[in-house]
Design a protein around this motif. Structure first.
Motif, PDB file in Angstrom:
ATOM      1  N   THR A 107      12.324  26.149 -15.169  1.00  0.00           N
ATOM      2  CA  THR A 107      13.083  25.043 -15.725  1.00  0.00           C
ATOM      3  C   THR A 107      12.348  24.464 -16.928  1.00  0.00           C
ATOM      4  O   THR A 107      11.122  24.334 -16.893  1.00  0.00           O
ATOM      5  N   PHE A 108      13.077  24.158 -17.992  1.00  0.00           N
ATOM      6  CA  PHE A 108      12.484  23.405 -19.083  1.00  0.00           C
ATOM      7  C   PHE A 108      13.400  22.234 -19.429  1.00  0.00           C
ATOM      8  O   PHE A 108      14.609  22.288 -19.208  1.00  0.00           O
ATOM      9  N   ARG A 109      12.801  21.184 -19.932  1.00  0.00           N
ATOM     10  CA  ARG A 109      13.493  19.900 -20.100  1.00  0.00           C
ATOM     11  C   ARG A 109      13.647  19.548 -21.585  1.00  0.00           C
ATOM     12  O   ARG A 109      12.685  19.627 -22.353  1.00  0.00           O
ATOM     13  N   VAL A 110      14.862  19.141 -21.959  1.00  0.00           N
ATOM     14  CA  VAL A 110      15.152  18.763 -23.347  1.00  0.00           C
ATOM     15  C   VAL A 110      15.653  17.317 -23.358  1.00  0.00           C
ATOM     16  O   VAL A 110      16.777  17.044 -22.935  1.00  0.00           O
ATOM     17  N   PRO A 111      14.832  16.365 -23.807  1.00  0.00           N
ATOM     18  CA  PRO A 111      15.228  14.948 -23.810  1.00  0.00           C
ATOM     19  C   PRO A 111      15.861  14.511 -25.129  1.00  0.00           C
ATOM     20  O   PRO A 111      15.625  15.100 -26.184  1.00  0.00           O
ATOM     21  N   TYR A 112      16.648  13.435 -25.031  1.00  0.00           N
ATOM     22  CA  TYR A 112      17.262  12.801 -26.199  1.00  0.00           C
ATOM     23  C   TYR A 112      17.257  11.283 -25.967  1.00  0.00           C
ATOM     24  O   TYR A 112      17.585  10.825 -24.875  1.00  0.00           O
ATOM     25  N   THR A 113      16.942  10.528 -27.009  1.00  0.00           N
ATOM     26  CA  THR A 113      17.048   9.072 -26.946  1.00  0.00           C
ATOM     27  C   THR A 113      17.775   8.585 -28.195  1.00  0.00           C
ATOM     28  O   THR A 113      17.333   8.845 -29.321  1.00  0.00           O
ATOM     29  N   PHE A 114      18.902   7.892 -27.979  1.00  0.00           N
ATOM     30  CA  PHE A 114      19.771   7.486 -29.079  1.00  0.00           C
ATOM     31  C   PHE A 114      19.734   5.972 -29.299  1.00  0.00           C
ATOM     32  O   PHE A 114      19.644   5.195 -28.348  1.00  0.00           O
ATOM     33  N   SER A 143      16.613  28.767 -15.667  1.00  0.00           N
ATOM     34  CA  SER A 143      16.929  30.161 -15.945  1.00  0.00           C
ATOM     35  C   SER A 143      16.281  31.059 -14.901  1.00  0.00           C
ATOM     36  O   SER A 143      15.072  30.972 -14.662  1.00  0.00           O
ATOM     37  N   TYR A 144      17.090  31.863 -14.242  1.00  0.00           N
ATOM     38  CA  TYR A 144      16.553  32.902 -13.364  1.00  0.00           C
ATOM     39  C   TYR A 144      16.952  34.244 -13.959  1.00  0.00           C
ATOM     40  O   TYR A 144      18.129  34.607 -14.004  1.00  0.00           O
ATOM     41  N   LEU A 145      15.957  34.987 -14.452  1.00  0.00           N
ATOM     42  CA  LEU A 145      16.198  36.273 -15.098  1.00  0.00           C
ATOM     43  C   LEU A 145      15.603  37.429 -14.318  1.00  0.00           C
ATOM     44  O   LEU A 145      15.665  38.579 -14.748  1.00  0.00           O
ATOM     45  N   GLY A 146      15.013  37.122 -13.162  1.00  0.00           N
ATOM     46  CA  GLY A 146      14.346  38.135 -12.358  1.00  0.00           C
ATOM     47  C   GLY A 146      12.990  37.608 -11.921  1.00  0.00           C
ATOM     48  O   GLY A 146      12.515  36.591 -12.411  1.00  0.00           O
TER      49      GLY A 146
END
Length: 371
Positions: A278-285, A269-272
């Motif tokens: 950057t943030f990271r959202v992991p998933y393991t199925f 996200s660049y908001l100014g």
């Protein structure tokens, strides 16, 4: 299926942190994108590299291959990859890009701007480079995305590469996008195809699409707010200009073995301010039922899994001589994680323990540690 219960922070808190960090970093309207892209200019500016032979074992065969060490990463000539791994590698004279084809993947690297495209999705890593007429790519970044495992034998100083036996499925690209002259939103998400159990594939796909839509909606809300804030500033300060505000989601499949599928989505996200975040959202199925795995399940229900992982992270912090913004106080049972061929991965968020320049350091605890 419920929303992922293992996220370390809510989206609202994350975006608020991103905006605050951007403003703290400075009010300059210069935007840089993902940190790895910033290295592309540096790569072209450096004139001399040291090319050294490196011992490799690739699927049990021994080789000596020329490598370059830069940015703390090992780079390997793509001609060697073509010969030893059987990847189909081409150089496009007109676009000046390198394309690697194999194992159901197609990766294109642009050494001039540091970008990569894999199976139609732009992704990010240390830039490829051209040196003395030969193309070099970051070894670990490339192999992990092309379906190979990589390790290092300290005693013999040998890099070991193995072809991974993967689950029978393919990952296609889904996307949500919106673009105008003030803001850009592009959220990519994986779509599982060719999995034998269609019910499980449908369950996972529905969940991942809903997740993408949720993050995109929240991102759009923040883009709209940032655009209005910028417009108000410009009205009070005629002649001021701002780049587009941006929200982007890029996914990376990190593990597709043993009936499990692990991946993460990096939301930028660049908001100014001076730079984006950057943030990271992991998933393991679990591919047997389509459910998300907990960290304890991934650690084979070892009762000491938290202490094992925390000890592993502390050891790696010391070995890598990382400078921390605050002492590492250990992870909790609800910590986000993902898998790689070598083991369970915990990644620090930007500014969680390290500076922005460090990105999001990864710490791998081998699966064997939980046996």
């Amino acid at each position: 299926m419920n929303m992922n219960p293992f996220k370390t922070m809510t989206y609202k808190r994350t975006l608020a942190s991103i905006l605050a960090a951007s403003l703290i970093a400075g009010a300059s309207p210069a935007a840089f994108g993902f940190p790895a892209i910033e290295k592309a200019a540096a790569a072209t500016a450096v004139q001399t590299y040291r090319v050294v032979p490196q011992a490799f074992i690739i699927d049990d065969y021994k080789y000596s291959i020329p490598t370059i060490n830069i940015y703390g990463s090992t780079y390997i000539g793509i001609r060697s990859l073509n010969e030893k791994l059987g990847l189909d590698i081409t150089w496009n004279v007109n676009s000046r890009t390198i394309t690697l084809d194999g194992r159901g993947r197609k990766l294109t690297a642009n050494p001039e701007d540091g970008s990569y495209v894999i199976n139609g999705q732009r992704t990010y890593g240390d830039p490829a480079l051209i040196y003395k007429g030969s193309a070099y790519v970051p070894l670990r970044f490339l192999l992990e995305r092309m379906g190979y495992g990589i390790s290092y034998e300290k005693g013999s100083k040998t890099v070991v590469i193995n072809t991974i036996e993967e689950n029978e499925l393919t990952v296609a690209l889904g996307s949500i996008q919106e673009n105008n002259d003030k803001q850009t939103l592009l959220v990519n998400y994986p779509v599982i195809e060719d999995l034998k159990d269609k019910t499980v594939a449908g369950k996972i796909n529905t969940f991942l699409k809903q997740e993408a839509e949720s993050y995109a909606a929240a991102g759009q809300k923040d883009l709209t707010k940032a655009t209005a804030t910028n417009a108000s500033y410009i009205k009070k300060n005629p002649g001021t200009t701002f780049p587009k505000v941006t929200f982007e989601g890029v996914f990376n499949v990190t593990y597709n073995e043993q009936g499990r599928l692990s991946l993460y989505v990096d939301y930028y996200s660049y908001l100014g301010g001076a730079h984006g975040m950057t943030f990271r959202v992991p998933y393991t199925f679990d591919l047997n039922n389509g459910e998300l795995l907990t960290l304890k399940e991934a650690a084979d229900y070892n009762s000491k899994y938290l202490s094992i992982i925390n000890a592993s992270i502390n050891k790696q912090i010391k070995e890598r001589k990382l400078t921390l913004l605050a002492p590492f106080d250990g992870i909790k049972s609800n910590r986000s994680f993902y898998l790689k061929h070598e083991g369970i991965v915990i990644a620090f968020e930007q500014y969680e323990y390290t500076s922005y320049a460090e990105g999001m350091p990864e710490f791998v605890t081998p699966f064997e540690a939980f046996e």
